[in-house]
Design a protein around this motif. Structure first.
Motif, PDB file in Angstrom:
ATOM      1  N   TYR A  52      22.028 -18.413  11.303  1.00 39.62           N
ATOM      2  CA  TYR A  52      21.464 -17.179  10.759  1.00 39.62           C
ATOM      3  C   TYR A  52      20.289 -17.477   9.828  1.00 39.62           C
ATOM      4  CZ  TYR A  52      26.198 -15.669  12.051  1.00 39.62           C
ATOM      5  OH  TYR A  52      27.373 -15.432  12.715  1.00 39.62           O
ATOM      6  N   TYR A  53      20.468 -18.520   9.046  1.00 42.35           N
ATOM      7  CA  TYR A  53      19.512 -18.823   7.981  1.00 42.35           C
ATOM      8  C   TYR A  53      18.276 -19.518   8.529  1.00 42.35           C
ATOM      9  CZ  TYR A  53      24.042 -17.828   6.140  1.00 42.35           C
ATOM     10  OH  TYR A  53      25.250 -17.219   5.929  1.00 42.35           O
ATOM     11  N   VAL A  54      18.477 -20.309   9.595  1.00 41.82           N
ATOM     12  CA  VAL A  54      17.329 -20.917  10.257  1.00 41.82           C
ATOM     13  C   VAL A  54      16.503 -19.830  10.941  1.00 41.82           C
ATOM     14  CG1 VAL A  54      16.589 -22.563  12.015  1.00 41.82           C
ATOM     15  CG2 VAL A  54      18.569 -23.089  10.577  1.00 41.82           C
ATOM     16  N   LEU A  55      17.191 -18.865  11.555  1.00 49.70           N
ATOM     17  CA  LEU A  55      16.495 -17.746  12.184  1.00 49.70           C
ATOM     18  C   LEU A  55      15.590 -17.039  11.176  1.00 49.70           C
ATOM     19  CD1 LEU A  55      15.923 -15.598  14.333  1.00 49.70           C
ATOM     20  CD2 LEU A  55      18.105 -14.507  13.714  1.00 49.70           C
ATOM     21  N   LYS A  56      16.097 -16.843   9.960  1.00 48.37           N
ATOM     22  CA  LYS A  56      15.289 -16.176   8.932  1.00 48.37           C
ATOM     23  C   LYS A  56      13.999 -16.954   8.663  1.00 48.37           C
ATOM     24  CE  LYS A  56      15.812 -13.922   4.422  1.00 48.37           C
ATOM     25  NZ  LYS A  56      15.015 -14.664   3.447  1.00 48.37           N
ATOM     26  N   GLY A  57      14.106 -18.281   8.659  1.00 41.04           N
ATOM     27  CA  GLY A  57      12.925 -19.100   8.423  1.00 41.04           C
ATOM     28  C   GLY A  57      11.968 -19.145   9.598  1.00 41.04           C
ATOM     29  N   CYS A  58      12.417 -18.658  10.777  1.00 43.33           N
ATOM     30  CA  CYS A  58      11.573 -18.658  11.971  1.00 43.33           C
ATOM     31  C   CYS A  58      10.895 -17.310  12.206  1.00 43.33           C
ATOM     32  CB  CYS A  58      12.412 -18.999  13.207  1.00 43.33           C
ATOM     33  SG  CYS A  58      13.052 -20.689  13.222  1.00 43.33           S
ATOM     34  N   ALA A  59      11.164 -16.354  11.325  1.00 46.13           N
ATOM     35  CA  ALA A  59      10.624 -15.005  11.501  1.00 46.13           C
ATOM     36  C   ALA A  59       9.367 -14.811  10.659  1.00 46.13           C
ATOM     37  CB  ALA A  59      11.682 -13.973  11.116  1.00 46.13           C
TER      38      ALA A  59
END
Length: 473
Positions: free
Chosen positions: A238-245
């Motif tokens: 979830y948190y990696v996804l946030k950094g990819c947005a």
């Protein structure tokens, strides 16, 4: 003349006999002969003899090499494949005093499935866990080596019992002092009530103290802030996804203002995913040496718990009524969810499979973790680690890279490469012997012939007996 010839022959015999007597063999406890040894660094497999004594690998020799060792016991490993014992890099030993016996019973299941080491990512049974940890190290209790975080750190009114509370800056050294007094192996941060500001300050303080820290990430903090503060491993995607947005900052502000919550942010983050932002995030993770724990299998299981009937799962017989009762919360929550929420969860699960593959391609270090434990519905100790490895391969990660995410990367994350992670001289003799080659078929990780845990050797029959003894009423 004849007497002279006899005397010469006698002299030769005495010299040879004397040389043989001088050439002494060194005693060892165990020899594993003719094994296909898998080198997780190179990916190569070579046939070797492994000599073990006092729970450590004494030597690895070519099968045609001169043998200076005399073993008390032998294992003919012809046709078998040998790996370091598997590591489950994200489990939970928890659930309160009423579930102590259930959690202790899990330890057998790990060994029965070839998992010789676990990373306990926070719980409320620290006293028992520390006791088991010592007993296992002394081989007074059958179970995996336990590296534990002890209680998690979170904000006030945390969703998990036993968590240490950080509600103001002065609480940070108090929490870390208590964890260091417990002699934990790493620090685990949670995100149910943690403010972004205090979260980042806590990470920085762990860095100052030379502690290893992993965790979730409150969405009131940005990904780059978290990594720059000194985070060593990100639990879940979830948190990696946030950094990819590309819209991360906008979403962070909405979370801070209360306009948006964790689950409400997911569709927006998936829509905001851009390859350029993602690649920058991947490179930052790689350069900083930050590990990521994808937990794909639990994500898939919970995403489809509204469709899949688990009431006849064979592993339920090992859980006991108390653990099974804890599974109800997530199941009921999934059943109450709206159709849109269910659809979003399944889309997120599919997306995370792709994200794990992208991370691996970018050479970000991944850690295989099952997230098994009380409250995590139908994620069973031991076998779920194999399901996690299979899930990685199903998403396009090579079997070799998937295998590296277990013991090899697990040892690197916890700075334990001097004793674990590869089959090398001087390493702890935690080994798994397989009947098939997992480099060709990852399902072969479950085709276990024998397990070595230090000085303990478990044959296939003994592993089956261990499983049988773990059945709970």
């Amino acid at each position: 003349m004849k007497n002279s010839l006899k005397a010469a022959k006698l002299l030769v015999f005495l010299l040879v006999f004397s040389a043989c007597q001088d050439k002494k063999t060194e005693p060892v406890d165990l020899a594993i002969l003719n094994a296909h040894v898998i080198d997780l660094e190179s990916g190569k497999t070579t046939i070797k003899n492994i000599y073990i004594t006092n729970g450590e690998i004494k030597a690895l020799l070519e099968t045609n090499a001169e043998n200076p060792y005399k073993a008390d016991s032998l294992i003919d490993a012809t046709g078998k494949y040998v790996l370091p014992g598997f590591w489950d890099n994200h489990i939970h030993l928890r659930g309160g005093d009423s579930l102590i016996a259930n959690n202790k019973n899990f330890l057998k299941l790990f060994i029965a499935n070839g998992v010789t080491t676990v990373r306990d990512a926070g719980g409320d049974l620290t006293s028992s866990v520390m006791e088991w940890k010592g007993q296992i190290a002394n081989e007074d209790l059958v179970g995996p080596t336990i590296f534990t975080a002890g209680p998690k750190i979170d904000g006030p009114n945390s969703m998990w019992a036993g968590s240490l509370v950080v509600d103001k800056e002065e609480d940070i050294p108090v929490a870390l002092d208590s964890l260091q007094a417990l002699n934990v192996d790493f620090v685990k941060l949670y995100d149910s009530q943690f403010s972004g500001e205090l979260y980042l300050k806590t990470i920085k303080e762990t860095e100052k103290r030379g502690l290893i820290v992993s965790g979730h990430m409150p969405f009131s903090a940005t990904f780059n802030e978290t990594v720059d503060a000194g985070m060593d491993a990100i639990e879940h995607l979830y948190y990696v996804l946030k950094g990819c947005a590309a819209n991360e900052k906008e979403i962070t502000e909405k979370v801070k203002s209360g306009e948006m919550g964790f689950w409400g942010a997911m569709p927006s983050l998936m829509e905001g995913y851009t390859d350029s932002t993602a690649q920058a995030t991947f490179q930052k993770l790689k350069q900083k040496g930050v590990f990521v724990v994808p937990t794909l299998y639990i994500g898939n299981t919970l995403s489809y718990v509204d469709e899949v009937d688990h009431t006849n799962d064979p592993y339920l017989k090992y859980m006991g009524a108390g653990i099974i009762k804890t599974y109800e919360g997530r199941v009921q929550s999934a059943m109450r969810a709206s159709e849109e929420a269910r659809k979003n969860r399944k889309e997120l699960d599919t997306f995370f499979g792709q994200l794990a593959k992208f991370l691996n391609t970018a050479e970000v270090g991944l850690l295989a973790g099952s997230d098994c434990g009380a409250f995590n519905s139908y994620i069973y100790p031991g076998v779920s680690l194999h399901k996690e490895l299979a899930a990685m391969v199903a998403k396009g990660i090579s079997p070799l890279d998937a295998l590296r995410t277990s013991a090899y990367n697990g040892a690197a994350f916890l700075h334990k490469t001097d004793a674990y992670g590869t089959i090398s001289e001087g390493k702890v003799s935690d080994l798994v012997l397989l009947d098939g080659n997992p480099l060709e078929n990852i399902e072969q990780t479950q085709n276990i012939y024998a397990v070595l845990k230090g000085t303990q050797v478990f044959s296939k029959e003994q592993l089956e007996d261990l499983s049988d003894s773990a059945v709970m009423d």
